[in-house]
Design a protein around this motif. Structure first.
Motif, PDB file in Angstrom:
ATOM      1  N   SER A 124       5.617  -7.528  -4.654  1.00 42.77           N
ATOM      2  CA  SER A 124       5.935  -7.455  -6.083  1.00 42.77           C
ATOM      3  C   SER A 124       5.037  -6.395  -6.718  1.00 42.77           C
ATOM      4  O   SER A 124       4.133  -5.863  -6.072  1.00 42.77           O
ATOM      5  N   ALA A 125       5.278  -6.124  -7.984  1.00 46.00           N
ATOM      6  CA  ALA A 125       4.504  -5.087  -8.682  1.00 46.00           C
ATOM      7  C   ALA A 125       3.028  -5.458  -8.805  1.00 46.00           C
ATOM      8  O   ALA A 125       2.177  -4.577  -8.913  1.00 46.00           O
ATOM      9  N   THR A 126       2.727  -6.753  -8.779  1.00 53.09           N
ATOM     10  CA  THR A 126       1.336  -7.184  -8.966  1.00 53.09           C
ATOM     11  C   THR A 126       0.657  -7.637  -7.669  1.00 53.09           C
ATOM     12  O   THR A 126      -0.504  -8.020  -7.695  1.00 53.09           O
ATOM     13  N   SER A 127       1.364  -7.594  -6.556  1.00 56.12           N
ATOM     14  CA  SER A 127       0.758  -8.022  -5.290  1.00 56.12           C
ATOM     15  C   SER A 127      -0.053  -6.879  -4.674  1.00 56.12           C
ATOM     16  O   SER A 127       0.120  -5.713  -5.009  1.00 56.12           O
ATOM     17  N   ILE A 128      -0.925  -7.241  -3.763  1.00 55.06           N
ATOM     18  CA  ILE A 128      -1.743  -6.239  -3.073  1.00 55.06           C
ATOM     19  C   ILE A 128      -0.845  -5.469  -2.101  1.00 55.06           C
ATOM     20  O   ILE A 128      -0.169  -6.061  -1.265  1.00 55.06           O
ATOM     21  N   PRO A 129      -0.823  -4.147  -2.226  1.00 53.65           N
ATOM     22  CA  PRO A 129       0.046  -3.345  -1.345  1.00 53.65           C
ATOM     23  C   PRO A 129      -0.461  -3.293   0.087  1.00 53.65           C
ATOM     24  O   PRO A 129      -1.645  -3.481   0.355  1.00 53.65           O
ATOM     25  N   ARG A 130       0.475  -3.058   0.986  1.00 52.11           N
ATOM     26  CA  ARG A 130       0.163  -2.868   2.400  1.00 52.11           C
ATOM     27  C   ARG A 130       0.461  -1.417   2.741  1.00 52.11           C
ATOM     28  O   ARG A 130       1.541  -0.905   2.451  1.00 52.11           O
ATOM     29  N   HIS A 131      -0.492  -0.769   3.369  1.00 51.40           N
ATOM     30  CA  HIS A 131      -0.373   0.649   3.719  1.00 51.40           C
ATOM     31  C   HIS A 131      -0.269   0.759   5.238  1.00 51.40           C
ATOM     32  O   HIS A 131      -1.197   0.370   5.952  1.00 51.40           O
ATOM     33  N   ARG A 132       0.861   1.267   5.715  1.00 51.61           N
ATOM     34  CA  ARG A 132       1.050   1.474   7.147  1.00 51.61           C
ATOM     35  C   ARG A 132       0.716   2.929   7.460  1.00 51.61           C
ATOM     36  O   ARG A 132       1.288   3.847   6.882  1.00 51.61           O
ATOM     37  N   VAL A 133      -0.216   3.135   8.362  1.00 50.87           N
ATOM     38  CA  VAL A 133      -0.639   4.480   8.758  1.00 50.87           C
ATOM     39  C   VAL A 133       0.365   5.023   9.764  1.00 50.87           C
ATOM     40  O   VAL A 133       0.663   4.378  10.770  1.00 50.87           O
ATOM     41  N   LEU A 134       0.893   6.210   9.458  1.00 48.70           N
ATOM     42  CA  LEU A 134       1.850   6.857  10.345  1.00 48.70           C
ATOM     43  C   LEU A 134       1.139   7.941  11.147  1.00 48.70           C
ATOM     44  O   LEU A 134       0.258   8.621  10.642  1.00 48.70           O
TER      45      LEU A 134
END
Length: 102
Positions: free
Chosen positions: A87-97
């Protein structure tokens, strides 16, 4: 006893090409720093996505939140990370490519 006991291998591409391109050519050292932090964290987590907010990344790298925000946008534009959030307020997850590995 040393605080850090694990060595993380870094691809030659990250050191030889990305560093020169991001820092030298684009003049964005903060972007490279954020990528290196995410790369190391993802490597330790066996390449699972890294859950980290702007604040968490800013504290971990010593950068301002706005510098981290700009760096993340640049990394997404370069297709070096993919960011998702529930959601807009949740902690984002960053996947390293690592597209150079294919």
């Amino acid at each position: 006893m040393p605080r850090f006991r694990r060595t993380i291998p870094v691809d030659d591409y990250v050191l030889d090409v990305l560093m020169r391109d991001i820092i030298g050519h684009d003049g964005e050292p903060a972007t490279y720093l954020v990528y290196i932090y995410l790369y190391g964290t993802a490597a330790r987590a066996r390449w699972r996505p890294v859950s980290a907010s702007l604040r968490m990344l800013a504290e971990a790298t010593g950068l301002s939140k706005s510098a981290v925000q700009t760096a993340l946008a640049s990394l997404r534009r370069r297709e070096l990370i993919v960011t998702t959030a529930d959601s807009a307020t949740s902690i984002p997850r960053h996947r390293v490519l690592r597209h150079w590995r294919t």
